[in-house]
Motif scaffolding. Sequence first.
Motif, mmCIF file in Angstrom:
data_model
loop_
_atom_site.group_PDB
_atom_site.id
_atom_site.type_symbol
_atom_site.label_atom_id
_atom_site.label_comp_id
_atom_site.label_asym_id
_atom_site.label_seq_id
_atom_site.Cartn_x
_atom_site.Cartn_y
_atom_site.Cartn_z
ATOM 1 N N THR A 10 -35.520 -36.721 21.708
ATOM 2 C CA THR A 10 -34.344 -36.238 20.868
ATOM 3 C C THR A 10 -33.609 -35.074 21.611
ATOM 4 O O THR A 10 -32.324 -35.271 21.759
ATOM 5 N N SER A 11 -34.262 -34.331 22.586
ATOM 6 C CA SER A 11 -33.392 -33.537 23.540
ATOM 7 C C SER A 11 -32.571 -34.196 24.555
ATOM 8 O O SER A 11 -31.078 -34.088 24.325
ATOM 9 N N LEU A 13 -31.591 -37.467 24.088
ATOM 10 C CA LEU A 13 -30.474 -38.174 23.678
ATOM 11 C C LEU A 13 -29.448 -37.222 22.841
ATOM 12 O O LEU A 13 -28.081 -37.750 23.246
ATOM 13 N N SER A 14 -29.553 -36.104 22.323
ATOM 14 C CA SER A 14 -28.565 -35.516 21.879
ATOM 15 C C SER A 14 -27.842 -34.812 22.904
ATOM 16 O O SER A 14 -26.682 -34.484 22.896
ATOM 17 N N TYR A 16 -27.047 -36.359 25.763
ATOM 18 C CA TYR A 16 -26.175 -37.288 26.113
ATOM 19 C C TYR A 16 -25.184 -37.802 25.072
ATOM 20 O O TYR A 16 -24.040 -37.759 25.314
ATOM 21 N N GLY A 17 -25.622 -37.587 23.891
ATOM 22 C CA GLY A 17 -24.690 -37.693 22.869
ATOM 23 C C GLY A 17 -23.641 -36.892 22.817
ATOM 24 O O GLY A 17 -22.529 -37.401 22.729
ATOM 25 N N ALA A 18 -24.137 -35.714 22.491
ATOM 26 C CA ALA A 18 -23.002 -34.418 22.530
ATOM 27 C C ALA A 18 -22.037 -34.604 23.493
ATOM 28 O O ALA A 18 -20.774 -34.484 23.542
ATOM 29 N N THR F 112 -25.522 -28.829 26.745
ATOM 30 C CA THR F 112 -26.589 -29.589 27.559
ATOM 31 C C THR F 112 -27.438 -28.428 28.161
ATOM 32 O O THR F 112 -28.816 -28.612 27.842
ATOM 33 N N ILE F 115 -29.618 -27.193 25.084
ATOM 34 C CA ILE F 115 -30.613 -28.242 24.904
ATOM 35 C C ILE F 115 -31.796 -28.459 25.859
ATOM 36 O O ILE F 115 -32.803 -28.549 25.664
#
Lengths: 52, 218, 218, 204, 204, 246
Positions: A10-11, A13-14, A16-18, F112, F115
């Motif tokens: 999740t970390s 992918l999120s 990259y997504g964001a 980033t 995260i």
Amino acid sequence: MMPDLGKYATSVLSAYGASIAILVVLIWASLARSARVRKSLEAFEAKRKGNG
Amino acid sequence: MIALLLRDLKIAVRAGGGFGLGLAFFLIVVVLVPFSVGPQSSLLASIAPGILWLGALLACLLSLDRIFALDFEDGSLDLLATSPLPLEGIVSVKAAAHWLTSALPLVIAAPFLALMLNLPAAGYFWIVLSLLLGTPALSVIGTFGAALTVGLKRGGLLLSILVLPLYVPTLIFGAELARRGVNGMDTQTPLLMLAGITFATIALLPFASAAVIRINLR
Amino acid sequence: MIALLLRDLKIAVRAGGGFGLGLAFFLIVVVLVPFSVGPQSSLLASIAPGILWLGALLACLLSLDRIFALDFEDGSLDLLATSPLPLEGIVSVKAAAHWLTSALPLVIAAPFLALMLNLPAAGYFWIVLSLLLGTPALSVIGTFGAALTVGLKRGGLLLSILVLPLYVPTLIFGAELARRGVNGMDTQTPLLMLAGITFATIALLPFASAAVIRINLR
Amino acid sequence: MVLKVKDLAVSRGGLTVLEGLNFTLSPGQALVLRGPNGSGKTTLLRTLAGLQPPAAGDIVGDPETIAYAAHADGLKPTLSVRENLAFWAQVFGTSDLSPAIDAFNLGTLLDRAAGALSAGQKRRLGLARLKVTGRQVWMLDEPTVSLDTSSVEQFAHTIRDHLKNQGSALLATHIDLGFEATVLDVSPYKAKLRDLPVLEEGLL
Amino acid sequence: MVLKVKDLAVSRGGLTVLEGLNFTLSPGQALVLRGPNGSGKTTLLRTLAGLQPPAAGDIVGDPETIAYAAHADGLKPTLSVRENLAFWAQVFGTSDLSPAIDAFNLGTLLDRAAGALSAGQKRRLGLARLKVTGRQVWMLDEPTVSLDTSSVEQFAHTIRDHLKNQGSALLATHIDLGFEATVLDVSPYKAKLRDLPVLEEGLL
Amino acid sequence: MSERRSLWEYANPRKFMGLSGTILPWITIAGGVLLVVGLIWGFFFTPDDYRQGSTVKIIYLHVPSALMAINAWFMMLVASLIWLIRRHHVSALAARAAAPVGVAMTIIALVTGAIWGQPMWGTWWVWDPRLTSFLILFLFYLGYVALWAAVENDDTAADLTSVTCIVGSVFAVLSRYAVNFWNQGLHQGASLSLDPEENVADIFYYPLLVTIAAFVLIFVALVLLRTRTEIRARQLRAYMARERMQ
Ligand code: HEM
Ligand SMILES: Nc1ncnc2c1ncn2[C@@H]1O[C@H](COP(=O)(O)OP(=O)(O)OP(=O)(O)O)[C@@H](O)[C@H]1O
Ligand SMILES: Nc1ncnc2c1ncn2[C@@H]1O[C@H](COP(=O)(O)OP(=O)(O)OP(=O)(O)O)[C@@H](O)[C@H]1O
Ligand SMILES: [Mg+2]
Ligand SMILES: [Mg+2]
């Protein structure tokens, strides 16, 4: 195909997504404004030429 | 009346002000808290709902002087007061415009800032709910304060002092509601109180504000 | 130059403004904190130095727009700029007047408010020292912000947004100094940093402020 | 000659308003700027007073000799009439207020707060400030706004006095002031709209 | 008769300024208030417009028929000339802007931000507002301040028009406006300083 | 003086429009290709780090964006100085154009980083010197953009924002070098330093270099595009202002 991201999927992918989303928004906004300004400038110069 | 609301919104957008700036102030206050109380994250999480409420309240407060002062200075208020619009309507519209331009963006931004203060995700709903319910009262009360100080040059600080005590009940129940919600406690009492305050102020204060404006224009 | 300082002080006193209002705002912020974070006294004491600093900073902030805006609106600033006084001197005097009328009263009041937040008495010295050392920087930085936004009608919020980031270092080291002092820890680093920031801003920023005023008067 | 303007162009909001101005102002001379609304009188005065840079051309003269009186009077509403005047006297390093007070008949208003004056009374105080600057060149933007006839007369008298003492004055006004002065109509100097201020035309 | 004033006294800052005023204003009539600076013209107009209560006496008339134009024009600097006018038209429930625009020659300025107008242009916009109110009684405080001669002429023309359509006008001014009007000099009505405003004398 | 063409010629709007129009497509293509290559390489074809697991892949976004966030401010600083000293309008407009791009880069770096911080440090955010000064820089970006928007007159706005930019540079410098001043804080030190001992493993290093190059090119492309837009917008405002004067 998809690499195994393990427990951090999740970390990663999120992140990259964001990031990609922000980049897309930035690029889209820049292009949209560019087109808008360009169009109104062209319209303006055309109108002026028309007037003489 | 609608014309007035639209004009005020237009001016707020045009000035680049309304939305962005109140928000940025909110953001900055919330950012400053960790700097001042120190960055231990457990401490931060425990004071987060209170800080968010306090930040929202101060951001609202700072934008209050715009409600009437500009119109007073350039003479619009004199002219509006002698126009066919009822003064009670004018102050209500002013409060609504303030809420839309200053308070609503804060409500929307609150969850993002909650993140910075390490608030558990379950609490976001309560933060937003309590702000959504409480901020209209802040706008209406603030409009009253702005009406009181409209004649004074740079009445900003006086305005704060008059308005802040009036904000206390809203703050207490709003922050209490958020805190209880975040901690999973019973929320009924603060919820009812907060809703009560908001509706009561919306129903009654515009009359006081209009009266005060009339006095200040003399 | 002295004449300008005296005039500004006189106006502040006459308006009933300067002293009283900033103070009252400070008081109210500090009073609101227990309402918003809840009244457990151990929690309060641990965040007390930070809250005092934050309150002082916000109180300073709110009075910034008075520094130039009034003089700009009534045309005095145009006239001062064409007077024999150097603009760098004018902005320095303005900053000094702001410190005397807005910041100094806060420093003096801080110990009394510390009492309300259950701060141990040993900490009062450190609170006062850190504020005394840090607030001149707040005034000078604030004068720069006020100069930047002087042309804008109700630039208040923009002013806050430009100034608050600049306040962060002062706040960090000021609050850190107070906190360490209160807890009996080593205070040398934050003390030196705070003093350094204050002297650097006093030495450099007036030039930036004067330049910016010149631009804004065009 | 206290002020000489060569080929001056002035701009406002990024656009040149007037251009090709040439004139001189000598001691003892009054020059009245005339021109319809929006022709650029205020802009010209602000440029000459040093508040904004010229768009082109030269201004020869010492800014330290100029006293500028704008539309706004720079009065502090909470200070009394006397305090307002005394402040400007100190800033300009003079000390005698009485000529200024007498010239504009402010004697009875001295202890009134400036905020509690009527429009015309405020204006009189604003003009009195000029006298305490002790400066030689007065630049006045519509000085007689809101003044009643007897105050206009007083004002004209003060200007005549100032000119007699080798002072000079540059005024923008729409109405007749009742003293002899060179008139400069700015309308012929209206800037042609030939070039854009910054960029070239047809750039796209 | 649209306005009748009986034994009116008006006060400012707690002190009675004028007293014993009696006059009427009929449709088609223009009444010009005259009097030296500080005599109380502004105070009288504000009282008649309903912005402050009279100190004594009666004002008979419907405040809903009055359009007041103060010294300040109530313009929003960030809105365009058109938006400013349209706003006031909506507030007063009218919709046609063009007569107002034509009367004050604002056609070329329509899309300009009001903040970027010169002093006289602002004033013209402020006066144009009166025409969009559609009200019968105009109350004007020094309307021609900053206007050039041709604009003053336009203004006089507009007033004459307004009077012809059974409107009426009450103006405070120091200069001649160039149309026929009843003149009321307020100086004889200056309040005697016989009584204290609030408390009785010798109350101790 | 000399026959050599001076670099300053490109400060002329027309020259700038010509040159930027020609090179913009190439830079855009190059940046896009490098970004796709770098990200695919990094995401699909690098192993997990033995300590950080798969989160190490965030480096390909975090480091380039943080780098560009700070470099954008330095670029604005240079442009502002050129405006203040030589008063070339293109320069001021380029600074104006770069700011929103810088804001976006800053947000990417913040997001980033946050995260990444959650699994690595156990929290979204820590108050260490680099992060703190970076956050202040972000706030400065907001103030800078707001100031441009708030001031009516373009030249005045350019002057005021230039001064703001100079003052804000203190924080740009701090967020890059704060780690060197205070040797505390959780955040990574210079992993890209020339000292091979300190470098991240080659296998992460090469794709990282590719994405850094991609971010640089994308930044340049966006700034060119936006500067062109700003020049046109300025032109339009000038036309309209002139129209209104007639
Ligand atoms: C919200 C949190 C974070 C923020 C605001 C942040 C910000 C920054 C900044 C400003 C830089 C410097 C760029 C430059 O000097 O050009 C940077 C570099 C870097 N960051 Fe972060 N960061 C965050 C979290 C993290 C985390 C959690 C990690 C990894 C565990 C990390 C790893 C790195 C690395 C490896 C570099 C390159 C170091 C260098 O070349 O100096 N960051 N980050
Ligand atoms: N802030 C501004 N921004 C853009 N343009 C402006 C601004 N202020 C004035 N202008 C324009 O500049 C021109 C010159 O204005 P200026 O105020 O110098 O005129 P003026 O001769 O003093 O007129 P008036 O007699 O009405 O006072 C006018 O066309 C005006 O609309
Ligand atoms: N805010 C105030 N507080 C106290 N007194 C005031 C205030 N404003 C005006 N006055 C006084 O009230 C009196 C009447 O003022 P007013 O403004 O009505 O005069 P006016 O006839 O309009 O003068 P002018 O021609 O100069 O505009 C004056 O003596 C003035 O000094
Ligand atoms: Mg003018
Ligand atoms: Mg008056």
